[in-house]
Design an enzyme around this catalytic site. Structure first.
Site, PDB file in Angstrom:
ATOM      1  N   LYS A  66       0.706  -1.272  -0.135  1.00 65.17           N
ATOM      2  CA  LYS A  66      -0.159  -0.094  -0.108  1.00 65.17           C
ATOM      3  C   LYS A  66       0.854   1.286  -0.022  1.00 65.17           C
ATOM      4  O   LYS A  66       1.736   1.317   0.727  1.00 65.17           O
ATOM      5  CB  LYS A  66      -0.935  -0.030   1.252  1.00 65.17           C
ATOM      6  CG  LYS A  66      -2.017   1.196   1.364  1.00 65.17           C
ATOM      7  CD  LYS A  66      -3.203   0.907   0.282  1.00 65.17           C
ATOM      8  CE  LYS A  66      -3.889   2.190   0.202  1.00 65.17           C
ATOM      9  NZ  LYS A  66      -3.354   2.533  -1.025  1.00 65.17           N
ATOM     10  N   LYS A 108       5.521   1.779  -3.115  1.00 63.30           N
ATOM     11  CA  LYS A 108       5.404   3.124  -3.462  1.00 63.30           C
ATOM     12  C   LYS A 108       5.593   3.150  -5.186  1.00 63.30           C
ATOM     13  O   LYS A 108       6.324   2.099  -5.702  1.00 63.30           O
ATOM     14  CB  LYS A 108       6.151   3.945  -2.880  1.00 63.30           C
ATOM     15  CG  LYS A 108       6.108   5.463  -3.230  1.00 63.30           C
ATOM     16  CD  LYS A 108       5.055   5.949  -1.994  1.00 63.30           C
ATOM     17  CE  LYS A 108       4.589   7.438  -1.969  1.00 63.30           C
ATOM     18  NZ  LYS A 108       3.950   7.770  -0.849  1.00 63.30           N
ATOM     19  N   SER A 163      -7.031   5.667   3.618  1.00 64.24           N
ATOM     20  CA  SER A 163      -6.898   4.932   2.552  1.00 64.24           C
ATOM     21  C   SER A 163      -7.367   3.251   2.978  1.00 64.24           C
ATOM     22  O   SER A 163      -8.107   2.766   2.175  1.00 64.24           O
ATOM     23  CB  SER A 163      -5.510   4.787   1.807  1.00 64.24           C
ATOM     24  OG  SER A 163      -5.370   5.912   0.935  1.00 64.24           O
ATOM     25  N   GLY A 210      -2.994   8.149  -4.449  1.00 63.57           N
ATOM     26  CA  GLY A 210      -2.231   9.390  -4.811  1.00 63.57           C
ATOM     27  C   GLY A 210      -0.760   9.735  -3.832  1.00 63.57           C
ATOM     28  O   GLY A 210      -0.515   8.999  -2.916  1.00 63.57           O
ATOM     29  N   ASP A 211      -0.172  10.693  -4.647  1.00 64.26           N
ATOM     30  CA  ASP A 211       0.986  11.225  -3.888  1.00 64.26           C
ATOM     31  C   ASP A 211       1.337  12.733  -4.653  1.00 64.26           C
ATOM     32  O   ASP A 211       0.108  13.135  -5.252  1.00 64.26           O
ATOM     33  CB  ASP A 211       2.382  10.555  -3.843  1.00 64.26           C
ATOM     34  CG  ASP A 211       3.281  10.795  -2.779  1.00 64.26           C
ATOM     35  OD1 ASP A 211       3.126  10.581  -1.429  1.00 64.26           O
ATOM     36  OD2 ASP A 211       4.494  11.694  -3.367  1.00 64.26           O
ATOM     37  N   THR A 268      -4.690  13.510   5.299  1.00 65.37           N
ATOM     38  CA  THR A 268      -3.144  13.562   5.637  1.00 65.37           C
ATOM     39  C   THR A 268      -2.992  14.732   6.574  1.00 65.37           C
ATOM     40  O   THR A 268      -2.161  14.911   7.464  1.00 65.37           O
ATOM     41  CB  THR A 268      -2.064  13.495   4.321  1.00 65.37           C
ATOM     42  OG1 THR A 268      -2.633  12.439   3.629  1.00 65.37           O
ATOM     43  CG2 THR A 268      -0.698  13.415   4.700  1.00 65.37           C
ATOM     44  N   GLN A 311       7.176   3.767   3.799  1.00 64.18           N
ATOM     45  CA  GLN A 311       5.594   3.660   3.766  1.00 64.18           C
ATOM     46  C   GLN A 311       5.626   2.049   4.673  1.00 64.18           C
ATOM     47  O   GLN A 311       4.557   2.100   5.398  1.00 64.18           O
ATOM     48  CB  GLN A 311       5.347   3.333   2.626  1.00 64.18           C
ATOM     49  CG  GLN A 311       3.829   3.459   2.279  1.00 64.18           C
ATOM     50  CD  GLN A 311       3.200   4.798   2.191  1.00 64.18           C
ATOM     51  OE1 GLN A 311       3.912   5.617   1.363  1.00 64.18           O
ATOM     52  NE2 GLN A 311       1.998   4.944   2.941  1.00 64.18           N
ATOM     53  N   ASN A 320      -2.451  19.089  -1.926  1.00 63.33           N
ATOM     54  CA  ASN A 320      -3.558  18.575  -0.767  1.00 63.33           C
ATOM     55  C   ASN A 320      -3.112  18.403   0.500  1.00 63.33           C
ATOM     56  O   ASN A 320      -4.082  19.180   1.450  1.00 63.33           O
ATOM     57  CB  ASN A 320      -3.772  17.241  -1.302  1.00 63.33           C
ATOM     58  CG  ASN A 320      -4.449  16.202  -0.648  1.00 63.33           C
ATOM     59  OD1 ASN A 320      -3.816  15.591   0.275  1.00 63.33           O
ATOM     60  ND2 ASN A 320      -5.798  16.405  -0.676  1.00 63.33           N
TER      61      ASN A 320
END
Ligand code: GLU
Length: 452
Positions: free
Chosen positions: A96, A132, A384, A171-172, A216, A117, A247
């Site tokens: 993830k 990632k 998520s 997303g990132d 986040t 992560q 974001n």
């Protein structure tokens, strides 16, 4: 019984080996150093963690995929980008982690993000492994049609590596709701499956979770508030500097404002805006989310309270709190010294690894509360995982329910990091607390599942 210093020597040898085996990946080396430098107390105290090969397996991705992404721009010219997916560790659940579309992306950057992560996802307490991906594609200045064609080309290879039980991207930087929509559409077309849980960050009405876009930033503010509470303070009336204008930054500013703090800055690669009245979020959202413009437009339209400082860094603006929310290594030693001189009380990382190791050291030495990204910004990936849970149950929760769960998760991450740091003799050191607590959970699962 091995001593801490003997253990540290072993870990240092491993770090040297990591550098040799992974040349030209400075960000990955930095992320590995940052974790391995804090593990000696736990490895020395619990002999099972010193088992040969355990940490060696942890620093080697289970799988790394690199692929060509050919697409046509609006003039019909063929462009070629490079795509990546690093599936780092699946001991706790499907891989993830987000996808980053930015010209700075290369294998080392994706590996650093994937490595972080693993521990971040472990800290959430949920069943998600670490991964990632991304591309060196630059979405800036590209039309919607170009972004769509790129996303379709990217998914045309990525689809064979992902799945709701295998690997779940999100997303990132450079990947938001628009890109997730195009990626999901292409996945659905190729596989002929309505597999909502294959991607997170989806739109409302087709499987997305309420509060995912906010998570986040909101989570980071909750983490900062928990660190302040430990010191007998709260957010009310505090001045905050926030970097970035994507974001994470936007929803960090939103939550700070809601909890009574005054968020006075935002930035992009051209410079920063300082607004003494506090950032006007409606205006910032209009410029960034609707017009996809730059922050100087904010200062132009806001009036007398705001000014744009070309090329400057937000850390020069005096503040009680700093929330770096742009990208890696954006806050260095000099910035940390400036923040300390101006009396900063807490620094909490909304971005991944935004603070250089030297800056972290300086801040901790000066007694500033420091929240590392893998704990402080875990709210995004946590929601998520809640989106995956909703998809699996074919249901959707109210915003209030998701926010409540997010708040509980952030409080529990804070408590875990705090208690773990105390247990290993470094009270108040959230870096050590986060690394050890994340490591324990992943390492226990890896040991239980054998040598794979
Ligand atoms: N890119 C985000 C992170 O750095 C979120 C990943 C996700 O939601 O899977 O944690």
């Amino acid at each position: 019984m091995t001593t801490r210093s003997e253990t540290q020597t072993t870990l240092d040898h491993l770090l040297t080996e990591i550098e040799h085996r992974n040349p030209a990946q400075p960000e990955f080396h930095q992320a590995a150093h940052e974790v391995l430098e804090t593990l000696a107390p736990v490895v020395a105290a619990r002999p099972e963690y010193a088992e040969p090969g355990l940490i060696e397996r942890l620093v080697e991705p289970e799988r790394q995929v690199m692929f060509r992404v050919p697409w046509q721009d609006d003039q019909g010219r063929v462009r070629v980008n490079r795509g990546f997916r690093v599936e780092f560790n699946s001991a706790l659940g499907p891989y993830k982690g987000g996808l980053r579309f930015h010209p700075s992306v290369n294998l080392g950057v994706i590996k650093f993000l994937g490595f972080e992560q693993i521990f971040k996802n472990a800290l959430t307490g949920l069943g998600i492994g670490g991964g990632k991906g991304g591309s060196d594609f630059d979405p800036h200045g590209r039309s919607d049609a170009e972004v769509m064609r790129f996303c379709q080309a990217f998914m045309t290879e990525l689809y064979r590596h992902i799945g709701e039980h295998t690997d779940v991207p999100a997303g990132d930087i450079g990947v938001g709701g628009r890109e997730i929509g195009y990626l999901f559409g292409q996945y659905r077309r190729i596989t002929n499956r309505w597999e909502a849980g294959v991607l997170t960050g989806k739109g409302q009405g087709w499987g997305g979770s309420l509060i995912r876009p906010e998570a986040t930033g909101y989570g980071n503010v909750l983490f900062a508030a928990a660190m302040l509470r430990e010191r007998g303070e709260d957010l009310q009336g505090q001045t905050a500097v926030v970097s970035g204008s994507g974001n994470v930054a936007i929803y960090t500013i939103e939550k700070l404002t809601a909890l009574g703090a005054n968020a006075v800055t935002c930035s992009d690669s051209s410079g920063y805006v300082v607004d003494e009245k506090g950032i006007d979020l409606d205006l910032l959202k209009q410029i960034k989310e609707v017009e996809r413009g730059r922050v100087d437009a904010y200062a132009e339209r806001r009036g007398a309270s705001a000014r744009f400082v070309p090329g400057g860094r937000v850390w020069e603006v005096p503040a009680d709190l700093a929330l770096p929310s742009a990208t890696q290594n954006e806050l260095d030693e000099n910035d940390a010294a400036t923040l300390i001189r101006n009396g900063v009380k807490a620094v909490s990382e909304g971005a991944n690894m935004p603070t250089t190791p030297e800056a972290v050291h300086l801040l901790q030495q000066a007694g500033v509360a420091f929240g590392p990204g893998k704990a402080a910004n875990a709210g995004g990936v946590a929601v998520s995982a809640l989106e995956m849970a909703q998809n699996h149950a074919r249901t959707s929760w109210t915003a209030a329910r998701v926010e409540e769960e997010l708040a509980d998760i952030m409080t529990s991450i804070h408590t875990t990091c705090h208690e773990t740091a105390e247990r290993y003799g470094t009270p108040g050191d959230y870096v050590t607390g986060a690394n050890i607590a994340g490591f324990e959970r992943v390492a226990d699962a890896m040991l239980a599942q054998g040598v794979i």
